[in-house]
Design a protein around this motif. Structure first.
Motif, PDB file in Angstrom:
ATOM      1  N   THR A   1       0.902  -1.440   0.091  1.00  8.30           N
ATOM      2  CA  THR A   1       0.277  -0.277  -0.129  1.00  8.30           C
ATOM      3  C   THR A   1       1.091   0.839  -0.197  1.00  8.30           C
ATOM      4  O   THR A   1       1.645   1.254   0.741  1.00  8.30           O
ATOM      5  CB  THR A   1      -0.730  -0.055   1.761  1.00  8.30           C
ATOM      6  OG1 THR A   1      -1.465  -1.516   1.206  1.00  8.30           O
ATOM      7  CG2 THR A   1      -2.481   1.060   1.506  1.00  8.30           C
ATOM      8  N   PRO A   2       0.440   1.683  -1.093  1.00 10.12           N
ATOM      9  CA  PRO A   2       1.154   3.580  -1.219  1.00 10.12           C
ATOM     10  C   PRO A   2       1.458   3.998   0.733  1.00 10.12           C
ATOM     11  O   PRO A   2       0.390   3.942   1.065  1.00 10.12           O
ATOM     12  CB  PRO A   2       1.087   4.138  -1.995  1.00 10.12           C
ATOM     13  CG  PRO A   2       0.304   2.390  -2.864  1.00 10.12           C
ATOM     14  CD  PRO A   2      -0.119   2.116  -2.285  1.00 10.12           C
ATOM     15  N   ALA A   3       2.476   4.752   0.600  1.00  5.92           N
ATOM     16  CA  ALA A   3       2.904   5.661   1.279  1.00  5.92           C
ATOM     17  C   ALA A   3       2.417   5.442   2.721  1.00  5.92           C
ATOM     18  O   ALA A   3       2.415   5.772   4.410  1.00  5.92           O
ATOM     19  CB  ALA A   3       1.577   7.154   1.652  1.00  5.92           C
TER      20      ALA A   3
ATOM     21  N   LEU B   1       3.626  -2.785  13.729  1.00  3.99           N
ATOM     22  CA  LEU B   1       2.450  -1.251  14.020  1.00  3.99           C
ATOM     23  C   LEU B   1       2.621  -1.078  12.357  1.00  3.99           C
ATOM     24  O   LEU B   1       3.724  -0.508  11.727  1.00  3.99           O
ATOM     25  CB  LEU B   1       2.761  -0.471  15.181  1.00  3.99           C
ATOM     26  CG  LEU B   1       2.931  -1.295  16.917  1.00  3.99           C
ATOM     27  CD1 LEU B   1       4.027  -0.106  17.441  1.00  3.99           C
ATOM     28  CD2 LEU B   1       1.073  -0.777  17.183  1.00  3.99           C
ATOM     29  N   VAL B   2       1.521  -0.233  12.444  1.00  5.22           N
ATOM     30  CA  VAL B   2       1.664   0.393  10.532  1.00  5.22           C
ATOM     31  C   VAL B   2       1.341   1.361  11.002  1.00  5.22           C
ATOM     32  O   VAL B   2      -0.110   1.751  11.401  1.00  5.22           O
ATOM     33  CB  VAL B   2       0.511  -0.353   9.305  1.00  5.22           C
ATOM     34  CG1 VAL B   2       0.510   0.396   8.941  1.00  5.22           C
ATOM     35  CG2 VAL B   2       0.812  -1.675   9.213  1.00  5.22           C
ATOM     36  N   ALA B   3       1.438   2.601  10.278  1.00  3.58           N
ATOM     37  CA  ALA B   3       0.868   4.119  10.358  1.00  3.58           C
ATOM     38  C   ALA B   3       1.381   5.156   9.409  1.00  3.58           C
ATOM     39  O   ALA B   3       1.115   3.979   8.292  1.00  3.58           O
ATOM     40  CB  ALA B   3       2.429   4.551  11.304  1.00  3.58           C
ATOM     41  N   ASP B   4      -0.078   6.061   9.515  1.00  3.91           N
ATOM     42  CA  ASP B   4      -0.293   6.317   8.071  1.00  3.91           C
ATOM     43  C   ASP B   4      -1.368   5.411   6.776  1.00  3.91           C
ATOM     44  O   ASP B   4      -1.189   5.469   5.750  1.00  3.91           O
ATOM     45  CB  ASP B   4       0.943   7.195   7.230  1.00  3.91           C
ATOM     46  CG  ASP B   4       1.804   8.237   7.347  1.00  3.91           C
ATOM     47  OD1 ASP B   4       1.139   8.563   9.154  1.00  3.91           O
ATOM     48  OD2 ASP B   4       2.516   8.893   7.823  1.00  3.91           O
ATOM     49  N   ILE B   5      -2.522   5.222   7.368  1.00  2.00           N
ATOM     50  CA  ILE B   5      -3.062   3.507   6.264  1.00  2.00           C
ATOM     51  C   ILE B   5      -4.247   4.806   7.162  1.00  2.00           C
ATOM     52  O   ILE B   5      -4.534   5.534   8.042  1.00  2.00           O
ATOM     53  CB  ILE B   5      -2.780   2.850   7.413  1.00  2.00           C
ATOM     54  CG1 ILE B   5      -3.690   2.128   6.849  1.00  2.00           C
ATOM     55  CG2 ILE B   5      -2.174   1.951   8.603  1.00  2.00           C
ATOM     56  CD1 ILE B   5      -3.102  -0.029   6.447  1.00  2.00           C
TER      57      ILE B   5
END
Ligand code: NAD
Length: 488
Positions: A352-354, A375-379
């Motif tokens: 997923t971009p970005a 942990l996944v940010a900016d999603i």
């Protein structure tokens, strides 16, 4: 010397010497067929489990029907005492049961021990709830009572994430209310539950409690069985729908405890440093394999970076490994199929971009089904990680600006199990909590059930409740009894 169940080898050889059996119609029985139970820390077969036949299921149901009326007529104090004795025996066998749970489920031994103790404690709390009939009206025109009777025979079907703490309440609800029960654990984690049946074998009249291990087909056989009056099911939404369809055969009563995709909303005034550990635990408990774990974390933009940093620090210090290693804090994903699902979600996230992966992101190399806390940010919504229930140690951290928008996004899902709101101003947080569409909503905490309070999901996360008087009544049929005034 007392046996300590401190390694997979010790538990495995114990189970070889004392193979677990089904409890069918008051007897401990093996089966012609058996299957291997896999230790998720190694990916290898750790013990054998008998596989119940259709004939064994039919026999369990037949005896349950025979035994149930006199069990229902047994004074409630006697039923309560038998259940409390069951709880005492669970605690007496807690080390052995915990060792078996760690072997088949993977969780750390300490967490497995806590699961057994918690199950015993829940039992005690549920049987302390009064089951009195209700008086709806009592006046010159007469008296109306709402009387409750047991349904008859209940079938209980359990998942693999918390085998004992999810099965014991079903046994307790059913038997306390005067029903007989046939219980099927998950084929991934059948051993500790069968051992429970052995421990309880002489406690209840023959047929009142049966525990049989088997695959999905056995569960389907239960859902369709004309001799079963209710199914209490805990598991995925997809299977819950199948159970509901099969249960139509004889209009079975249903309690469905299904999947969740719980949102937690961190408000602008929250104290990130103070709550970070609780947020982390709320998401990663049991390696994220908890129906009501935090699965979507919405954080106000003003706190976003601080929250990401605090959670990253915690995640980086966590030890993932074999549940028998005393240093382990998080165990493996429980089974290969679930491991593949989690891996698929991770691959989708990577593509997923970005999106920023702050910690973890890939399975740990080597045997076993290990995934580090990820942990996944900016999603945001529109990705598998946010929209689906990954049921593994992966948490999306989602940024928001306006609370109303966060509430809307949290509610824009067909899941509705739990949710939480976090903030210093607890009045404000409670106000926001009231807007969330879920069966259970917490303020400044997440995960946690109270056996005296109804537990269950809104929307597709379930039907009905367990726990509390509502949960118990769901194992009973109401009868409105109209009496003339002269009866008083
Ligand atoms: P699952 O639905 O695959 O299996 C659950 C049980 O159903 C197993 O015993 C299985 O053998 C049985 N089964 C499968 N097909 C069946 C059928 N057609 N008819 C009858 N029984 C059948 O679920 P799982 O993977 O074991 O568990 C994980 C899921 O459970 C997650 O979605 C999780 O959120 C959910 N869960 C919900 C709660 C809750 O209280 N709401 C608690 C724990 C887990």
């Amino acid at each position: 010397m007392a046996q300590t169940f401190s390694s997979a080898e010790v538990v495995g050889s114990h189970l070889k010497r004392f193979p677990v059996r089904h409890l069918v119609a008051g007897e401990l029985q093996g089966s012609e067929r058996s299957f291997g139970v896999i230790n998720p820390a190694t990916g290898e077969v750790a013990a054998q489990c008998p596989e119940a036949s259709r004939e064994q299921l039919d026999e369990a149901v037949r005896l349950a029907r025979l035994a149930q009326p006199s069990w229902a007529a047994t004074p409630i104090a006697v039923r309560r005492e038998a259940l409390l004795e069951f709880a005492r025996r669970m605690v007496e066998h807690e080390e052995e049961l915990a060792g078996i749970i760690t072997l088949e489920q993977g969780k750390p031994l300490g967490a497995a021990l806590a699961e057994v103790r918690r199950a015993a404690q829940v039992l005690g709390q549920v049987v302390s709830i009064s089951l009195d009939d209700e008086v709806l009206r009592d006046d010159a025109n007469g008296r109306v009572e709402l009387r409750y009777r047991p349904l008859g025979v209940v079938g209980a079907i359990a998942p693999w994430n918390m085998p004992i703490v999810l099965s014991v309440p079903k046994i307790t609800h059913a038997l306390y209310t005067g029903n007989a029960l046939v219980l099927k654990p998950s084929p991934y984690t059948p051993l500790a539950t069968l051992r429970l049946g052995e421990i309880a074998a002489d406690l209840f009249p023959a047929g009142v409690l049966s525990i049989l291990a088997g695959f999905d087909k056995l569960g389907q056989g239960m859902s369709e069985h004309a001799g079963i009056d209710k199914i209490s099911f805990t598991g995925s939404i997809a299977t819950g729908k199948k159970v509901m369809a099969s249960a139509a055969v004889n209009l079975k009563r249903l309690t469905l405890e299904l999947g969740g995709n719980d949102a937690a909303i961190v408000l602008e005034d929250a104290d990130v440093a103070a709550i970070a550990q609780r947020l982390f635990d709320g998401a990663f408990v049991n390696s994220g394999q908890v129906c009501m774990a935090i699965k979507r974390l919405y954080v106000h933009e003003s706190l976003y970076d601080a929250a990401c940093e605090a959670l990253t620090r915690i995640a980086a210090a966590v030890r993932v490994g074999d549940g028998f290693n005393p240093k382990t804090q998080l165990g493996p994903v429980q089974n290969k199929a679930q491991f593949e699902i989690v891996k698929g979600v991770l691959q989708d996230t990577q593509a997923t971009p970005a999106v920023r992966i702050l910690t973890g992101g890939r399975p740990i190399e080597g045997p076993g089904y290990f995934v580090p806390p990820t942990l996944v940010a900016d999603i945001a919504e529109g990705t598998r990680l946010v929209d689906e229930e990954p049921f593994g140690p992966v948490l999306p951290i989602i940024r928001y600006k306006e609370v109303a928008d966060a509430v809307q996004r949290a509610n824009r899902t067909s899941y509705g199990l739990g949710a939480s709101v976090w903030g210093r101003n607890t009045r404000r947080a409670t106000e926001v909590a009231g807007q969330l569409e879920a069966g259970m909503v917490w303020v400044n905490r997440h995960v946690g059930a109270d056996p005296t309070v109804p537990f269950g999901g809104a929307k597709q996360s379930g039907i009905g409740r367990e726990y509390g008087i509502h949960g118990l009544r769901a194992y009973m049929e109401a009868m409105s009894l109209f009496m003339p005034p002269s009866v008083r």
